[in-house]
Design an enzyme around this catalytic site. Structure first.
Site, PDB file in Angstrom:
ATOM      1  N   ASP A   1       0.307  -1.506  -0.601  1.00  0.00           N
ATOM      2  CA  ASP A   1      -0.263  -0.201   0.121  1.00  0.00           C
ATOM      3  C   ASP A   1       1.136   1.275  -0.352  1.00  0.00           C
ATOM      4  O   ASP A   1       1.313   1.499   0.585  1.00  0.00           O
ATOM      5  CB  ASP A   1      -0.590  -0.214   1.124  1.00  0.00           C
ATOM      6  CG  ASP A   1      -1.859   0.531   1.490  1.00  0.00           C
ATOM      7  OD1 ASP A   1      -2.335   1.368   0.791  1.00  0.00           O
ATOM      8  OD2 ASP A   1      -2.199   2.036   2.397  1.00  0.00           O
TER       9      ASP A   1
ATOM     10  N   GLU B   1       1.703   0.174  -5.192  1.00  0.00           N
ATOM     11  CA  GLU B   1      -0.012   0.536  -5.897  1.00  0.00           C
ATOM     12  C   GLU B   1       1.578   1.969  -5.785  1.00  0.00           C
ATOM     13  O   GLU B   1       1.821   2.649  -4.543  1.00  0.00           O
ATOM     14  CB  GLU B   1      -0.676   1.066  -4.201  1.00  0.00           C
ATOM     15  CG  GLU B   1      -1.332   2.406  -4.708  1.00  0.00           C
ATOM     16  CD  GLU B   1      -2.307   2.378  -3.447  1.00  0.00           C
ATOM     17  OE1 GLU B   1      -3.618   3.412  -3.926  1.00  0.00           O
ATOM     18  OE2 GLU B   1      -1.657   3.235  -2.327  1.00  0.00           O
TER      19      GLU B   1
HETATM   20  C1  GLC Z   1      -3.914   3.395  -0.189  1.00  0.00           C
HETATM   21  C2  GLC Z   1      -5.187   2.801  -0.127  1.00  0.00           C
HETATM   22  C3  GLC Z   1      -6.529   3.036  -0.086  1.00  0.00           C
HETATM   23  C4  GLC Z   1      -5.848   3.399   1.223  1.00  0.00           C
HETATM   24  C5  GLC Z   1      -4.857   4.507   1.611  1.00  0.00           C
HETATM   25  C6  GLC Z   1      -4.270   4.348   3.046  1.00  0.00           C
HETATM   26  O1  GLC Z   1      -4.110   4.002  -1.359  1.00  0.00           O
HETATM   27  O2  GLC Z   1      -6.021   1.968  -1.894  1.00  0.00           O
HETATM   28  O3  GLC Z   1      -7.865   2.544  -0.108  1.00  0.00           O
HETATM   29  O4  GLC Z   1      -7.450   4.710   2.129  1.00  0.00           O
HETATM   30  O5  GLC Z   1      -4.003   3.665   1.017  1.00  0.00           O
HETATM   31  O6  GLC Z   1      -4.083   3.164   3.269  1.00  0.00           O
END
Ligand code: GLC
Ligand code: CA
Length: 558
Positions: A205, A250
């Site tokens: 993440d 991500e």
């Molecule tokens: C990432 C996740 C999102 C979350 C954020 C904080 O962007 O995809 O859903 O709110 O991280 O953890």
């Protein structure tokens, strides 16, 4: 080239499917999805052709960010089951030939995590430097917040000690201090723990935030060294403990910076990254009925090394972010796919799923998914895309698309035996309600979206050059048409997509030996190149075709 993999490169042409256990299937009738419920749906996922399941956070959490606010990295939220139930799911998935990756949220914890409770107690608490604190008044950081409707600074003053802690996301999500070796040791333990329970890797993440040195002292930065080394250590550890596990990041930043997170030419950083740039360009192309923005993005993708891969997607659990488009481009996509203010969020994204954005037009929806599966890389689906689920716009922000999976036409969608009012999230009540969109009806209908996606997955898997190969754009005269050729070793596939509602005849030439035949991947129909290597293909409005190129002496698969 240094290749860090010790095992199979299965992820080069995997089919990833993400789901939230909480909204997938309820096994005990309390209205909340759980691991027991999910275990009963592994066969469904295997039948669909999924090869890698990505489980969104299922850890104990106050649930203020749908589970991305964690209070215990070593457990399962009791509402969803136990560690034993988790292992049942992983084991069943493995038995059906599926890998399982889980979210690794290491940028921050919940402010209710015992580490943060300690950390905020005093400036000399042993956990103080597990988080990032500053004693001087922070500057204006309102332009750095991720959720502008909720936050106006990435620093929050904490009354107990009168200092500020860093939170790139919500203020209830304090950022961990990665420069602290104790925090890094703990992260390795978390990885080791879940690897031991059978996971095949992690979706990491918020990667760029983890590795930012915001708020770190020069001494800390000096001692920490290049943050990318830590990423390499994570990759190496996952490799050692799992054999062929992956880290999928991500990373929504420009391609050149993504290249750095891949570990540049060594490819020893992230195994895979979501292609946020390509995704946004794809929507701009769909809106304009002109693939040029997508072609430009594909051309700008950095050349990847053997040990890395792109993950392509059209939808995920967050807002459909359009943050990397210019204001004018974003407005074009808003005008086409989400003109009403309630369809938009954070000034940069859309709350809708793909089918409603495409006006429910099955031709356009199918063309979009065919495009997704034909792009060089590994496709990733968000649960419900395979049946064309809609959204509930009245739900706040990103929750609009996090509605229960629709299994049957019943009022509770076969998601739970509980009544509709007890469900963890509401179901759509419009044309996308369970009565109209559900697995049970679509599984017995050969013309359904489910049957289409299942076939698409099957074809993608049959043509590994799409995952492994190099692509090139084929010259042809229509601005609304994208013609790509993807080659790997002796195999190659040609894919054609018409972004406009008007039918066209596409003529192009290939430099192939006489007698070369293009075989339609979906119908088996053959087209022969003429003596000059030319060919003409008719595409309907929003039509698509995939062809395998066969030399005159090739053995056919089918
Ligand atoms: C990432 C996740 C999102 C979350 C954020 C904080 O962007 O995809 O859903 O709110 O991280 O953890
Ligand atoms: Ca339940």
């Amino acid at each position: 080239m240094r290749i860090t993999e010790t095992g199979d490169l299965w992820w080069k042409n995997a089919v990833i499917y993400s789901l939230d256990v909480e909204t997938y299937n309820d096994g005990n009738g309390d209205g909340i999805g759980d691991f027991a419920g999910l275990a009963g749906r592994i066969d469904y996922l295997a039948e669909l052709g999924v090869t890698c399941l990505w489980l969104m956070p299922f850890f104990p959490s106050p649930d203020l960010d749908d589970g991305y606010d964690i209070t215990d990295f070593y457990n399962v939220d009791p509402r969803l089951g136990s560690l034993g139930d988790f292992v049942e799911v992983t084991r069943t998935a493995h038995d059906r030939g599926m890998r399982v990756i889980i979210d690794l949220v290491i940028n921050h914890t919940s402010d209710q995590h015992p580490w943060f409770k300690q950390s905020r107690k005093s400036t000399d608490n042993p956990y103080r430097d597990w988080y990032v604190w500053r004693s001087d008044t922070p500057p204006d950081t309102s332009d750095k917040v991720v959720f502008p409707d909720q936050e106006d600074s990435i620093w929050e003053k904490d009354d107990k000690t009168g200092e500020w802690y860093l939170h790139n996301f919500y203020k209830h999500q304090p950022d961990l201090n990665i420069a602290n070796p104790k925090v890094r040791d703990e992260i390795f333990k978390i990885i080791g723990f879940w690897a031991q329970l059978g996971v095949d890797g992690f979706r990491i993440d918020a990667v760029p935030f983890i590795f930012s040195t915001e708020g770190n002292t020069p001494e800390e930065i000096e001692a920490f060294g290049d943050p990318h080394d830590f990423l390499r250590d994570i990759r190496a550890m996952v490799g050692r403990r799992t054999g062929d596990g992956i880290i999928l990041g991500e990373v929504n930043i420009p391609y050149t910076d993504q290249y750095t997170f891949f570990g540049e030419e060594h490819g020893d950083g992230l195994t895979m990254q979501f292609d946020f740039i390509g995704m946004q360009a794809a929507y701009l192309s769909l809106a304009r009925q002109d693939p040029a923005p997508l072609v430009k993005a594909l051309g700008q993708r950095p050349q990847l090394s053997h040990g890395t891969q792109w993950a392509n997607f059209l939808r995920n659990h967050d807002e459909l972010t359009l943050d990397k488009l210019t204001d004018k481009e974003r407005q074009e996509v808003f005008d086409a796919f989400g003109p009403e203010p309630e369809m938009q969020v954070y000034g940069r994204g859309l709350k809708r799923r793909l089918p409603s954005m495409m006006g429910g037009d099955p031709r356009r929806i199918r063309m979009a998914y065919s495009l997704l599966f034909s792009l060089p890389g590994t496709p990733s689906l968000f649960y419900g895309e395979e049946i064309g689920m809609g959204e509930v716009l009245s739900e706040e922000g990103r929750m609009a698309v996090r509605t229960p999976m629709q299994w049957t036409p019943e009022p509770s969608a076969g998601f739970s035996t509980a009544g509709v009012r007890k469900l963890v999230a509401p179901l759509p009540s419009d044309g996308y309600s369970p009565e109209h969109v559900n697995v049970a009806d679509q599984r017995s209908d050969p013309d359904s979206q489910y049957a289409f996606v299942r076939d698409l997955i099957f074809r993608y898997r049959q043509h590994p050059e799409l995952g492994w190969g190099q692509h090139e754009v084929i010259e042809q005269p229509h601005t609304a048409v994208l013609a790509l050729r993807c080659r790997h070793e002796e195999n190659s596939v040609i894919t054609l997509h018409n972004f406009s509602p008007d039918g066209v005849t596409v003529a192009f030439s290939l430099d192939e030996e006489p007698g070369t035949v293009l075989v339609d991947v979906f119908t088996g129909e053959e087209c022969r190149l003429d003596d000059e290597g030319r060919i003409e293909v008719v595409l309907d409005g929003y039509g698509y075709r995939w062809y395998r190129v066969h030399g005159p002496d090739d053995r056919r698969l089918y």
